[in-house]
Design a protein around this motif. Structure first.
Motif, short mmCIF file in Angstrom:
data_model
loop_
_atom_site.label_atom_id
_atom_site.label_comp_id
_atom_site.label_asym_id
_atom_site.label_seq_id
_atom_site.Cartn_x
_atom_site.Cartn_y
_atom_site.Cartn_z
N UNK A 180 -13.75 -85.08 -6.04
CA UNK A 180 -14.83 -84.74 -5.17
C UNK A 180 -14.61 -85.14 -3.79
N UNK A 181 -14.16 -84.35 -2.82
CA UNK A 181 -14.12 -84.84 -1.42
C UNK A 181 -15.17 -84.53 -0.46
N UNK A 182 -15.80 -83.29 -0.80
CA UNK A 182 -16.88 -82.73 -0.09
C UNK A 182 -18.02 -82.18 -0.54
N UNK A 183 -17.86 -81.42 -1.54
CA UNK A 183 -19.08 -80.50 -2.33
C UNK A 183 -18.83 -80.51 -3.81
N UNK A 184 -20.10 -80.31 -4.23
CA UNK A 184 -19.90 -79.99 -5.87
C UNK A 184 -19.26 -78.77 -6.06
N UNK A 185 -19.53 -77.61 -5.13
CA UNK A 185 -18.97 -76.29 -5.15
C UNK A 185 -17.42 -76.36 -5.11
N UNK A 186 -16.76 -77.30 -4.23
CA UNK A 186 -15.26 -77.59 -4.30
C UNK A 186 -14.72 -78.09 -5.33
N UNK A 187 -15.64 -79.04 -6.21
CA UNK A 187 -15.03 -79.67 -7.18
C UNK A 187 -14.95 -78.53 -8.49
N UNK A 190 -12.02 -76.40 -7.92
CA UNK A 190 -10.75 -77.27 -8.43
C UNK A 190 -10.56 -77.44 -9.68
N UNK A 191 -11.72 -77.71 -10.32
CA UNK A 191 -11.69 -77.79 -12.07
C UNK A 191 -11.26 -76.53 -12.39
N UNK A 235 -6.94 -80.68 -5.88
CA UNK A 235 -8.15 -80.80 -4.80
C UNK A 235 -8.33 -79.88 -3.64
N UNK A 236 -9.34 -79.71 -3.49
CA UNK A 236 -9.65 -78.71 -2.42
C UNK A 236 -10.16 -79.70 -1.15
N UNK A 237 -9.44 -79.18 -0.04
CA UNK A 237 -9.73 -79.94 1.24
C UNK A 237 -9.99 -78.80 2.20
N UNK A 267 -9.36 -68.04 1.11
CA UNK A 267 -10.87 -68.12 0.88
C UNK A 267 -11.10 -68.80 -0.66
N UNK A 268 -11.52 -69.97 -0.63
CA UNK A 268 -11.84 -70.60 -1.97
C UNK A 268 -12.37 -69.65 -3.26
N UNK A 269 -13.17 -68.99 -2.64
CA UNK A 269 -13.73 -67.87 -3.70
C UNK A 269 -12.65 -67.12 -4.34
N UNK A 270 -11.71 -67.09 -3.82
CA UNK A 270 -10.53 -66.28 -4.49
C UNK A 270 -9.93 -66.94 -5.78
N UNK A 271 -10.36 -68.19 -6.03
CA UNK A 271 -10.17 -68.88 -7.32
C UNK A 271 -10.99 -68.29 -8.20
N UNK A 272 -12.15 -67.83 -8.07
CA UNK A 272 -13.12 -67.24 -8.93
C UNK A 272 -12.68 -65.63 -9.41
N UNK A 273 -12.18 -65.15 -8.53
CA UNK A 273 -11.63 -63.82 -8.92
C UNK A 273 -10.18 -63.69 -9.31
#
Length: 554
Positions: A180-187, A190-191, A235-237, A267-273
């Motif tokens: 976790x570096x910035x937000x719970x959403x980023x964590x 990453x998970x 890790x998402x930065x 876009x980090x949202x690409x991880x979800x799709x």
């Protein structure tokens, strides 16, 4: 690999041991050694002659076809020169064996040893084997094909030695983490990403995942979880110019880095799709980690032995060469013996499919029966494995014409793991068979994009070429076929499709050049057979009427 290879004479040398018919004992552990029944050393001089002895000694039944031997010892020579070289080597071999020369048996098609006269020892006698002795130490044939074969044999030999110590396959333990570096959403992002990589690894080797988030340093993570074999960290930065993800896969006991990459994200949202770019990243990370795994994990463990054998098998399989496909099947059989994982059975079912389509074995009905049985067994052994489902989907579509069954398995595979290039390819082939041309091409293009860093990318290039041929997109088919031929210059199916496609577009000079290449790499190839033999393996080209333009070259 069996400890000894013998004929009807039994396990010893002496069942037919008399003065008139001396017998031979070949030892392949350590330096190559050939000794007669009366104790005389008759190991032939010369690297190629010794290579011939090694090839025959480690072959099933102590016999191989002349063409197979020539390909391993003189792969850079033309057929006539390679045949002449083999004849010279046989003359030297018989001269070295002296009174036992007639233990060498050769006819117009094959060469071998008399199994009643020759015993092959693949282990040194008890008390004489120094630890770490390798197979065929010091042999120096200097041919890339021989060296490739020798690596496979040494892997089998090492696996057999290590298998003598009973070890239960418990699975590779992987910790999938994010920091976790910035937000719970980023964590969370990453998970999800680390678990996708872990799942892709677990499809190809028995493995278990452990998930968890934490704050702190990577070194601290290793101290917290010393029992895991691998740690997969993502890790998402954030930054002013966009987000990045830093992926690393570490073998925790040794702290060896198996893979690392810093990748910019649109876009980090690409991880979800599971976008194609994210899927390509996951596919690459899992593949590179698997390639390194046998070098990091204790080779005495079944998972490590099986992974090493299966990786060798894939390199052999994706060549489509007849002898290489048989070697790949043998390697996968050994991998399954080390660790009964259904993915190895699924790969063997696909090998039977290739052999059947390519007309590489004399009994296609037997191949079909074995393929169906392996298909059934693989589903029993790996019912929830997305890679097993993808491979078996291709088997059902390509060999059995089972569009509904193939589509069902392909959908399950993609739903279970949307980052796998194998799953998207199987779905594309299923849609092609169903006649959905637009979707088939789009799905194949997605699979190809995901697999662009694979060492076996010619597989996806070839099938994109075939899908585009079936869907009336010749320009796209040529681009994909040329990519497959560049990645694997001896890949026959790619050149076959390019021959017809070049002729279709009136590029007869390119078609003629491709025909000459096929004549070099495919025994028995002729343009007449290509056009007029209904059994020749160009079913899609024939169905689409694309063989007719090739008649201009006859």
């Amino acid at each position: 690999m069996a400890q000894t290879q013998t004929g009807q004479a039994g396990t010893g040398i002496g069942a037919r041991d008399d003065v008139s018919r001396p017998t031979l004992r070949i030892s392949v552990t350590g330096p190559l050694s050939v000794v007669t029944s009366d104790g005389r050393e008759v190991t032939p001089p010369g690297a190629k002659t010794q290579g011939l002895v090694a090839l025959l000694a480690l072959s099933p039944g102590l016999r191989r076809s002349r063409r197979w031997i020539e390909d391993k010892l003189w792969s850079d020579f033309g057929p006539e020169q390679a045949s002449a070289n083999l004849r010279q080597a046989l003359t030297k071999l018989r001269a070295a064996f002296g009174p036992a020369a007639d233990a060498v048996r050769a006819d117009r098609t094959s060469v071998g040893f008399d199994p009643e006269r020759v015993t092959v020892a693949t282990r040194l006698p008890a008390g004489h084997a120094a630890p770490g002795r390798d197979l065929l130490e010091g042999i120096d044939v200097r041919d890339a094909e021989f060296e490739d074969w020798l690596r496979g044999e040494r892997a089998r030999h090492a696996a057999e030695i290590e298998a003598s110590r009973p070890v239960r396959a418990t699975g590779v333990l992987m910790s999938c983490r994010t920091e976790v570096h910035d937000s719970t959403l980023q964590a969370l992002f990453g998970e999800i990403l680390s678990n996708q990589i872990g799942e892709s690894i677990a499809e190809q080797v028995r493995a278990w995942r452990r998930s968890g988030r934490h704050t702190g340093t990577h070194a601290g993570a290793a101290q917290e979880d010393p029992t895991s074999d691998l740690e997969i960290a993502c890790d998402l930065l954030g930054g002013s110019d966009g987000a990045r993800v830093y992926i690393r896969i570490v073998h925790l006991p040794s702290a060896r880095m198996l893979y690392s990459k810093l990748q910019k994200l649109d876009d980090p949202q690409d991880i979800l799709s599971s976008s194609p770019a994210i899927s390509a990243l996951v596919f690459e990370a899992a593949d590179r980690a698997l390639a390194m795994l046998p070098q990091a994990v204790d080779r005495a463990r079944p998972e490590a032995r099986a992974t090493a054998l299966s990786r060798l098998a894939l390199y052999r399989m994706f060549s489509f060469e007849p002898a290489s496909l048989r070697e790949a099947d043998d390697l996968l059989t050994q991998a399954h013996e080390a660790d009964a994982n259904g993915v190895y059975t699924a790969w063997r079912s696909l090998i039977r499919t290739i052999q059947m389509i390519e007309l590489l074995e004399p009994d296609p009905q037997a191949l079909r029966e074995e393929m169906v049985e392996l298909n059934r067994r693989a589903l029993e052994e790996g019912p929830d494995n997305a890679l097993v489902q993808a491979l078996l989907s291709q088997v059902r579509v390509m060999a059995l014409g089972d569009a509904a069954g193939g589509l069902d398995l392909a959908r399950q595979s993609v739903d279970r793991n949307p980052t796998s290039a194998f799953g998207w390819l199987s779905l594309s082939v299923s849609r092609m068979l169903a006649g959905d041309q637009t979707e088939a091409i789009a799905l194949s293009a997605r699979a190809r994009e995901i697999a662009r860093f694979s060492p076996f990318r010619q597989w996806w290039d070839l099938y994109h070429c075939i899908v585009c041929v079936a869907c009336n997109a010749p320009a796209a088919a040529i681009e994909a076929g040329e990519a497959a031929a560049r990645a694997a210059p001896s890949f026959r199916p790619a050149h076959r499709h390019l021959l017809a496609l070049y002729a279709l577009e009136g590029r007869l000079d390119k078609a003629e050049e491709t025909a000459r290449r096929l004549a070099r790499i495919e025994p028995g190839f002729t343009l007449d057979r290509f056009v007029n033999d209904d059994t020749y393996p160009v079913r899609t080209l024939r169905t689409k009427g694309l063989l007719e333009p090739v008649r201009a070259l006859l």
